[in-house]
Design an enzyme around this catalytic site. Structure first.
Site, PDB file in Angstrom:
ATOM      1  N   ARG A 206       0.735  -1.027   0.249  1.00  0.00           N
ATOM      2  CA  ARG A 206       0.084  -0.096  -0.024  1.00  0.00           C
ATOM      3  C   ARG A 206       0.720   1.264  -0.003  1.00  0.00           C
ATOM      4  O   ARG A 206       1.882   1.205   0.697  1.00  0.00           O
ATOM      5  CB  ARG A 206      -0.964  -0.032   1.280  1.00  0.00           C
ATOM      6  CG  ARG A 206      -2.122  -0.838   1.255  1.00  0.00           C
ATOM      7  CD  ARG A 206      -2.930  -0.486   0.135  1.00  0.00           C
ATOM      8  NE  ARG A 206      -4.313  -1.319   0.105  1.00  0.00           N
ATOM      9  CZ  ARG A 206      -4.424  -2.655  -0.640  1.00  0.00           C
ATOM     10  NH1 ARG A 206      -3.373  -2.937  -1.462  1.00  0.00           N
ATOM     11  NH2 ARG A 206      -5.590  -3.383  -0.590  1.00  0.00           N
TER      12      ARG A 206
ATOM     13  N   GLU B  17      -4.164   6.797  -4.585  1.00  0.00           N
ATOM     14  CA  GLU B  17      -4.505   6.250  -5.926  1.00  0.00           C
ATOM     15  C   GLU B  17      -5.988   6.669  -6.228  1.00  0.00           C
ATOM     16  O   GLU B  17      -6.888   6.896  -5.270  1.00  0.00           O
ATOM     17  CB  GLU B  17      -4.602   4.864  -5.430  1.00  0.00           C
ATOM     18  CG  GLU B  17      -3.112   3.969  -5.565  1.00  0.00           C
ATOM     19  CD  GLU B  17      -3.302   2.411  -5.439  1.00  0.00           C
ATOM     20  OE1 GLU B  17      -2.510   1.921  -4.898  1.00  0.00           O
ATOM     21  OE2 GLU B  17      -4.485   1.841  -5.896  1.00  0.00           O
TER      22      GLU B  17
ATOM     23  N   HIS C 135      -1.133  -0.618  -9.792  1.00  0.00           N
ATOM     24  CA  HIS C 135      -1.700  -1.337  -9.037  1.00  0.00           C
ATOM     25  C   HIS C 135      -2.260  -2.607  -9.664  1.00  0.00           C
ATOM     26  O   HIS C 135      -3.497  -3.251  -9.505  1.00  0.00           O
ATOM     27  CB  HIS C 135      -2.945  -0.867  -8.032  1.00  0.00           C
ATOM     28  CG  HIS C 135      -3.316  -1.722  -6.683  1.00  0.00           C
ATOM     29  ND1 HIS C 135      -3.763  -0.793  -5.620  1.00  0.00           N
ATOM     30  CD2 HIS C 135      -3.413  -2.871  -6.287  1.00  0.00           C
ATOM     31  CE1 HIS C 135      -3.859  -1.757  -4.556  1.00  0.00           C
ATOM     32  NE2 HIS C 135      -3.506  -2.930  -5.090  1.00  0.00           N
TER      33      HIS C 135
HETATM   34  C1  DGY Z   1      -5.617  -6.721  -2.281  1.00  0.00           C
HETATM   35  O1  DGY Z   1      -6.060  -7.587  -2.389  1.00  0.00           O
HETATM   36  O2  DGY Z   1      -5.345  -6.051  -1.361  1.00  0.00           O
HETATM   37  C2  DGY Z   1      -5.021  -5.971  -3.459  1.00  0.00           C
HETATM   38  O3  DGY Z   1      -4.047  -4.849  -3.482  1.00  0.00           O
HETATM   39  C3  DGY Z   1      -6.245  -5.325  -4.222  1.00  0.00           C
HETATM   40  O4  DGY Z   1      -6.969  -4.738  -3.376  1.00  0.00           O
END
Ligand code: DGY
Length: 326
Positions: free
Chosen positions: A241, A270, A288
């Site tokens: 993240r 994001e 992502h």
């Molecule tokens: C997750 O599964 O956390 C991926 O980053 C998509 O949200």
């Protein structure tokens, strides 16, 4: 018996949506336009279950709009930092996620970035596409060798371990920092070196990969001060993240040459990407994509369905997330 009403906030793979329609009274988002706050609040007032994704902010205010029937938030994804778990728990709402099924795909992407950033692969591709490549040259476009480097993994959970296994295959030495030391057998298998002190580990790594979840404790874990501890030749990889790194400080460090480069799949705000990062050549920027395989997304959908179904049947869903888990 009436089927449970399930609000799905984003378009999911066809196979998942079809099965959801068979099992539930599913309210699908066929156009895939992200729902605004007002729309989301109105919609969750009447449903039994909510299926959000990382693109929805399910904060205390949104949860306060949930109607009395809403008893489960079955997140399509493993990270749940966008959901206020305490507010959900206080309202008696179970939260579930989709662990395991995206581990290998996300580790593949992290490994791809471990290769892409030091070898300057995005820059190379841009050179060719822009028609600027004039031919092979002995000193052109030199990157750093991967073999023999030290990779520091922050967060040795499922994805961290899967990345470590891949890195071993490339002759990379595995180091890690984690709340808890991993089991002896696994540490031996990975020939991994444990660092209790993150600050100390940072100063000795060639490549650093973020693989821990975003929580109140890990927000800006890589602060400006910590970024300064990294050697100048270090590369940072983030597939977890964006908020775990102070993005403005990262851009500054990359611009000033305080670190060598970065490979990012995730960002603090994001889908907005820091303007400074966009100007830099020494950073690989992906949208992502960590879990973005058809197989992975179908498996995530299947997990959501199992969680919803077991809950509707009066059982504890298998992938419950509790506020204390993260
Ligand atoms: C997750 O599964 O956390 C991926 O980053 C998509 O949200």
């Amino acid at each position: 018996m009436a089927k449970p009403t399930v609000l799905v906030t984003r378009k999911l793979p066809e196979a998942v949506e079809t099965r959801m329609m068979e099992l539930f009274d599913a309210r699908l988002n066929l156009d895939d336009v992200p729902m605004g706050r007002a729309e989301l609040k109105a919609a969750i007032a009447t449903v039994d279950a909510l299926v959000p994704t990382v693109t929805d902010t399910i904060d205390a205010d949104i949860i306060s709009a949930a109607g009395p029937k809403l008893k489960i938030i079955a997140n399509f994804g493993v990270g749940v930092n966008h959901i206020d778990l305490a507010a959900a728990t206080a309202k008696g709402i179970t939260v579930t996620n989709t662990p395991d099924v995206l581990t290998e795909d996300t580790a593949d992407l992290a490994m791809a970035l471990v290769l892409m950033a030091p070898r300057r692969l995005s820059e190379g591709e841009r050179l060719v596409r822009d028609g600027k490549w004039t031919g092979w040259a002995p000193t052109q476009h030199l990157g750093y060798r991967i073999n023999g480097k030290r990779l520091g993994i922050i967060g040795m959970g499922r994805i961290g371990v899967a990345l470590a296994r891949r890195a071993r295959g490339f002759g990379v030495a595995v180091h890690y920092h984690n709340r808890q030391r991993i089991a002896d057998a696994l540490e031996t298998e990975l020939e991994a070196t444990y660092w209790q002190s993150l600050d100390q580990m940072l100063a000795h790594m060639d490549i650093l990969s973020i693989n821990c979840p975003l929580t109140a404790e890990t927000k800006h874990l890589l602060s400006e001060a910590r970024l300064k501890r990294l050697p100048k030749h270090c590369f940072i990889i983030n597939t977890s993240r964006g908020g775990i790194i102070d993005e403005a400080a990262l851009a500054k460090a990359l611009r000033n040459g305080d670190i060598a480069g970065a490979g990012l799949d995730v960002y603090e705000g994001e889908p907005k990407v820091n303007e400074e990062l966009l100007k830099l050549d020494n950073v690989v920027l992906l949208p992502h994509l960590g879990s973005a395989t058809l197989e992975g997304r179908i498996a995530m959908g299947e997990k959501v369905i199992v969680n919803l179904r077991t809950h509707a049947d009066g059982h504890k869903p298998p992938d419950r997330v509790l506020p204390s888990d993260f």
